[in-house]
Scaffold this motif. Sequence first.
Motif, PDB file in Angstrom:
ATOM      1  N   ASP A   1       5.061  13.920 -11.426  1.00 44.80           N
ATOM      2  CA  ASP A   1       5.622  13.976 -12.777  1.00 44.80           C
ATOM      3  C   ASP A   1       4.675  14.664 -13.748  1.00 44.80           C
ATOM      4  O   ASP A   1       5.091  15.494 -14.559  1.00 44.80           O
ATOM      5  N   ILE A   2       3.402  14.329 -13.674  1.00 46.39           N
ATOM      6  CA  ILE A   2       2.415  14.948 -14.565  1.00 46.39           C
ATOM      7  C   ILE A   2       2.290  16.438 -14.270  1.00 46.39           C
ATOM      8  O   ILE A   2       2.257  17.264 -15.181  1.00 46.39           O
ATOM      9  N   SER A   3       2.258  16.767 -12.996  1.00 44.88           N
ATOM     10  CA  SER A   3       2.126  18.175 -12.615  1.00 44.88           C
ATOM     11  C   SER A   3       3.314  18.989 -13.099  1.00 44.88           C
ATOM     12  O   SER A   3       3.149  20.075 -13.655  1.00 44.88           O
ATOM     13  N   ILE A   4       4.515  18.465 -12.881  1.00 48.43           N
ATOM     14  CA  ILE A   4       5.694  19.226 -13.280  1.00 48.43           C
ATOM     15  C   ILE A   4       5.811  19.277 -14.799  1.00 48.43           C
ATOM     16  O   ILE A   4       6.207  20.299 -15.358  1.00 48.43           O
ATOM     17  N   TYR A   5       5.431  18.197 -15.490  1.00 52.19           N
ATOM     18  CA  TYR A   5       5.445  18.198 -16.948  1.00 52.19           C
ATOM     19  C   TYR A   5       4.478  19.254 -17.469  1.00 52.19           C
ATOM     20  O   TYR A   5       4.820  20.050 -18.350  1.00 52.19           O
ATOM     21  N   ASP A   6       3.272  19.281 -16.908  1.00 52.54           N
ATOM     22  CA  ASP A   6       2.287  20.280 -17.305  1.00 52.54           C
ATOM     23  C   ASP A   6       2.805  21.684 -17.010  1.00 52.54           C
ATOM     24  O   ASP A   6       2.675  22.592 -17.827  1.00 52.54           O
ATOM     25  N   TYR A   7       3.421  21.828 -15.842  1.00 53.72           N
ATOM     26  CA  TYR A   7       3.974  23.123 -15.424  1.00 53.72           C
ATOM     27  C   TYR A   7       5.062  23.590 -16.389  1.00 53.72           C
ATOM     28  O   TYR A   7       5.083  24.731 -16.825  1.00 53.72           O
ATOM     29  N   LEU A   8       5.953  22.679 -16.762  1.00 53.24           N
ATOM     30  CA  LEU A   8       7.071  23.038 -17.635  1.00 53.24           C
ATOM     31  C   LEU A   8       6.644  23.245 -19.089  1.00 53.24           C
ATOM     32  O   LEU A   8       7.246  24.033 -19.803  1.00 53.24           O
TER      33      LEU A   8
ATOM     34  N   LEU B   1       0.832  -1.200   0.000  1.00 54.92           N
ATOM     35  CA  LEU B   1       0.000   0.000   0.000  1.00 54.92           C
ATOM     36  C   LEU B   1       0.870   1.256   0.000  1.00 54.92           C
ATOM     37  O   LEU B   1       0.636   2.189  -0.768  1.00 54.92           O
ATOM     38  N   ILE B   2       1.891   1.278   0.848  1.00 60.35           N
ATOM     39  CA  ILE B   2       2.795   2.428   0.903  1.00 60.35           C
ATOM     40  C   ILE B   2       3.484   2.611  -0.442  1.00 60.35           C
ATOM     41  O   ILE B   2       3.597   3.733  -0.942  1.00 60.35           O
ATOM     42  N   HIS B   3       3.937   1.515  -1.041  1.00 62.49           N
ATOM     43  CA  HIS B   3       4.580   1.592  -2.355  1.00 62.49           C
ATOM     44  C   HIS B   3       3.604   2.142  -3.396  1.00 62.49           C
ATOM     45  O   HIS B   3       3.975   2.986  -4.221  1.00 62.49           O
ATOM     46  N   SER B   4       2.356   1.697  -3.362  1.00 62.84           N
ATOM     47  CA  SER B   4       1.352   2.176  -4.315  1.00 62.84           C
ATOM     48  C   SER B   4       1.102   3.662  -4.151  1.00 62.84           C
ATOM     49  O   SER B   4       1.011   4.402  -5.137  1.00 62.84           O
ATOM     50  N   VAL B   5       0.985   4.112  -2.921  1.00 58.59           N
ATOM     51  CA  VAL B   5       0.769   5.533  -2.658  1.00 58.59           C
ATOM     52  C   VAL B   5       1.971   6.336  -3.146  1.00 58.59           C
ATOM     53  O   VAL B   5       1.815   7.381  -3.790  1.00 58.59           O
ATOM     54  N   ASP B   6       3.189   5.847  -2.855  1.00 54.64           N
ATOM     55  CA  ASP B   6       4.393   6.537  -3.327  1.00 54.64           C
ATOM     56  C   ASP B   6       4.425   6.591  -4.852  1.00 54.64           C
ATOM     57  O   ASP B   6       4.779   7.612  -5.431  1.00 54.64           O
ATOM     58  N   SER B   7       4.048   5.497  -5.499  1.00 57.00           N
ATOM     59  CA  SER B   7       4.043   5.455  -6.961  1.00 57.00           C
ATOM     60  C   SER B   7       3.028   6.448  -7.533  1.00 57.00           C
ATOM     61  O   SER B   7       3.325   7.167  -8.489  1.00 57.00           O
ATOM     62  N   LEU B   8       1.840   6.478  -6.955  1.00 57.12           N
ATOM     63  CA  LEU B   8       0.825   7.420  -7.419  1.00 57.12           C
ATOM     64  C   LEU B   8       1.257   8.862  -7.188  1.00 57.12           C
ATOM     65  O   LEU B   8       1.033   9.730  -8.032  1.00 57.12           O
ATOM     66  N   THR B   9       1.889   9.101  -6.058  1.00 56.60           N
ATOM     67  CA  THR B   9       2.390  10.439  -5.767  1.00 56.60           C
ATOM     68  C   THR B   9       3.445  10.841  -6.789  1.00 56.60           C
ATOM     69  O   THR B   9       3.461  11.979  -7.268  1.00 56.60           O
ATOM     70  N   ASP B  10       4.320   9.906  -7.140  1.00 54.09           N
ATOM     71  CA  ASP B  10       5.347  10.184  -8.149  1.00 54.09           C
ATOM     72  C   ASP B  10       4.724  10.491  -9.503  1.00 54.09           C
ATOM     73  O   ASP B  10       5.144  11.421 -10.194  1.00 54.09           O
ATOM     74  N   VAL B  11       3.728   9.700  -9.889  1.00 65.01           N
ATOM     75  CA  VAL B  11       3.059   9.921 -11.178  1.00 65.01           C
ATOM     76  C   VAL B  11       2.386  11.291 -11.175  1.00 65.01           C
ATOM     77  O   VAL B  11       2.525  12.064 -12.130  1.00 65.01           O
TER      78      VAL B  11
END
Length: 117
Positions: A34-41, A21-31
């Motif tokens: 990444d999407i937020s920063i990609y959109d931002y950039l 569960l912790i790994h899944s949450v970390d993975s979703l947070t990373d995604v």
Amino acid sequence: NSNNSNNVNDNDKNLHSLFELIHSVDSLTDVYSDISIYDYLCSNNLKIHKSSISVRFCLFNAVNGIDCLCDMNDVSCFLEVDENIPAKINEDGNLLCFVIQHLIKNVIQVSHKKSEI
């Protein structure tokens, strides 16, 4: 005795489920990050928001945010901040923290098991 054995197995299963569960949450947070920063950039309205930011704060947050990744890759991560690092700099704190965290994640992913970084 078999009750104790069942309890240990249940505890192991629960611990494993919690780790997943912790790994899944970390993975979703990373995604999401990444999407937020990609959109931002990539947005046409890219603006750097410079302000006084603590470099140590960014470093500590980056290291604290990668515990699960370290566990998954069997890598130990230690943070030592050189005394010559300025306490604060005038930069975009979100971008600085993002870049530092992704650099650390990349190092972890290519490190050998039992490595210390």
